[in-house]
Design an enzyme around this catalytic site. Sequence first.
Site, short mmCIF file in Angstrom:
data_model
loop_
_atom_site.label_atom_id
_atom_site.label_comp_id
_atom_site.label_asym_id
_atom_site.label_seq_id
_atom_site.Cartn_x
_atom_site.Cartn_y
_atom_site.Cartn_z
N LYS A 169 -10.48 11.02 40.09
CA LYS A 169 -9.54 12.14 40.20
C LYS A 169 -8.57 12.14 39.00
CE LYS A 169 -9.84 12.25 45.27
NZ LYS A 169 -9.08 12.05 46.55
N TYR B 296 -13.99 20.91 48.51
CA TYR B 296 -13.24 20.42 49.68
C TYR B 296 -13.24 21.43 50.83
CZ TYR B 296 -11.32 16.23 47.38
OH TYR B 296 -11.16 14.99 46.79
N PHE C 152 -2.75 19.32 54.42
CA PHE C 152 -2.66 18.75 53.07
C PHE C 152 -3.61 19.44 52.08
CE2 PHE C 152 -5.65 16.07 55.50
CZ PHE C 152 -6.78 16.13 54.70
N ARG D 170 -18.50 4.29 49.43
CA ARG D 170 -17.19 4.51 50.07
C ARG D 170 -16.49 3.19 50.36
NH1 ARG D 170 -15.54 9.51 51.96
NH2 ARG D 170 -14.59 8.75 53.88
N THR E 37 -9.17 5.97 52.87
CA THR E 37 -8.48 7.16 52.36
C THR E 37 -7.03 6.84 52.02
OG1 THR E 37 -9.94 8.54 53.70
CG2 THR E 37 -7.93 9.58 52.86
N ARG F 61 -9.25 1.61 45.59
CA ARG F 61 -7.94 2.08 46.08
C ARG F 61 -7.05 0.90 46.47
NH1 ARG F 61 -10.73 6.76 49.79
NH2 ARG F 61 -10.82 8.44 48.23
N ASN G 112 -5.01 8.95 45.42
CA ASN G 112 -5.90 7.82 45.73
C ASN G 112 -7.09 7.67 44.77
OD1 ASN G 112 -7.40 9.92 46.70
ND2 ASN G 112 -7.56 9.18 48.79
N HIS H 179 -13.01 9.85 44.54
CA HIS H 179 -13.71 10.53 45.63
C HIS H 179 -15.10 9.93 45.76
CE1 HIS H 179 -15.65 13.71 47.98
NE2 HIS H 179 -16.65 13.60 47.13
N GLU I 166 -22.65 18.15 47.15
CA GLU I 166 -21.70 17.96 46.05
C GLU I 166 -22.42 17.80 44.71
OE1 GLU I 166 -19.36 14.67 47.50
OE2 GLU I 166 -18.52 15.87 49.13
P1 IDP Z 1 -11.76 10.73 51.57
O1 IDP Z 1 -11.43 11.10 50.14
O2 IDP Z 1 -11.44 9.28 51.84
O3 IDP Z 1 -13.15 11.12 51.97
P2 IDP Z 1 -10.83 13.06 53.09
O4 IDP Z 1 -10.39 13.02 54.51
O5 IDP Z 1 -12.16 13.66 52.78
O6 IDP Z 1 -10.75 11.54 52.52
O7 IDP Z 1 -9.70 13.81 52.28
C1 IDP Z 1 -9.93 14.20 50.93
C2 IDP Z 1 -8.72 13.84 50.11
O8 IDP Z 1 -7.60 14.57 50.59
C3 IDP Z 1 -8.29 12.37 50.19
O9 IDP Z 1 -9.02 11.52 49.35
C4 IDP Z 1 -6.84 12.48 49.79
O10 IDP Z 1 -6.70 12.63 48.37
C5 IDP Z 1 -6.42 13.80 50.46
N1 IDP Z 1 -5.86 13.55 51.78
C6 IDP Z 1 -6.53 13.25 52.92
N2 IDP Z 1 -5.69 13.09 53.96
C7 IDP Z 1 -4.46 13.31 53.46
C8 IDP Z 1 -3.15 13.29 54.05
O11 IDP Z 1 -2.97 13.04 55.24
N3 IDP Z 1 -2.10 13.55 53.19
C9 IDP Z 1 -2.28 13.84 51.87
N4 IDP Z 1 -3.50 13.87 51.29
C10 IDP Z 1 -4.56 13.61 52.08
MG MG Z 2 -13.96 13.04 52.04
#
Ligand code: IDP
Ligand code: MG
Length: 149
Positions: A9, A49, A57, A85, A91, A102, A112, A115, A126
């Site tokens: 990212k 996304y 968010f 992952r 996350t 992370r 974070n 992805h 994707e």
């Molecule tokens: P992942 O990246 O671990 O698969 P996802 O639930 O798919 O997590 O969410 C995509 C991205 O959205 C996360 O990597 C993070 O950057 C952001 N994100 C997810 N949950 C939150 C939150 O509760 N607050 C702020 N950003 C979030």
């Molecule tokens: Mg995800």
Amino acid sequence: MERSYIMVKPDGVERGLVGEIIKRFELKGYQLLAIQLFKPTREHLQEHYKDLKEKPFFPPLIEYMLSGPVVGMVWQGREMVKVGRRMLGETNPLNSNPGTIRGDFCIETGRNLCHGSDSVESAEREIALWFPSGVIQWERTKIQKLIYE
Ligand code: IDP
Ligand code: MG
């Protein structure tokens, strides 16, 4: 063999962590099929996304992802999606174990670093979104036998 879409990212690119992240997947034994620096459009990120578009968010996530270039990659190997992952961590980086990307390099969920696709189906979706002209499916010779039984 599975494929996964792994992306550094904007925070990871700007902090100079691209090489570190590539290194971890290379040293694990996974195989790189595609890599590119992208400056994606808002629409492209919204499509990437799209499963999260109702989340609170979602708007800040899109702004974060628009804040600089990203590095998109396709990696291939056994259980690539799940293990990929696991290598990224949780996350929320505060829940990520040391030894994960992370867990080692960041603190906040909204920053974070990386992805990774969450299923084989989303990986294929994707990969098609980011690399519509396809990836390079190349054969490794000797090293394949040193990594796989
Ligand atoms: P992942 O990246 O671990 O698969 P996802 O639930 O798919 O997590 O969410 C995509 C991205 O959205 C996360 O990597 C993070 O950057 C952001 N994100 C997810 N949950 C939150 C939150 O509760 N607050 C702020 N950003 C979030
Ligand atoms: Mg995800």
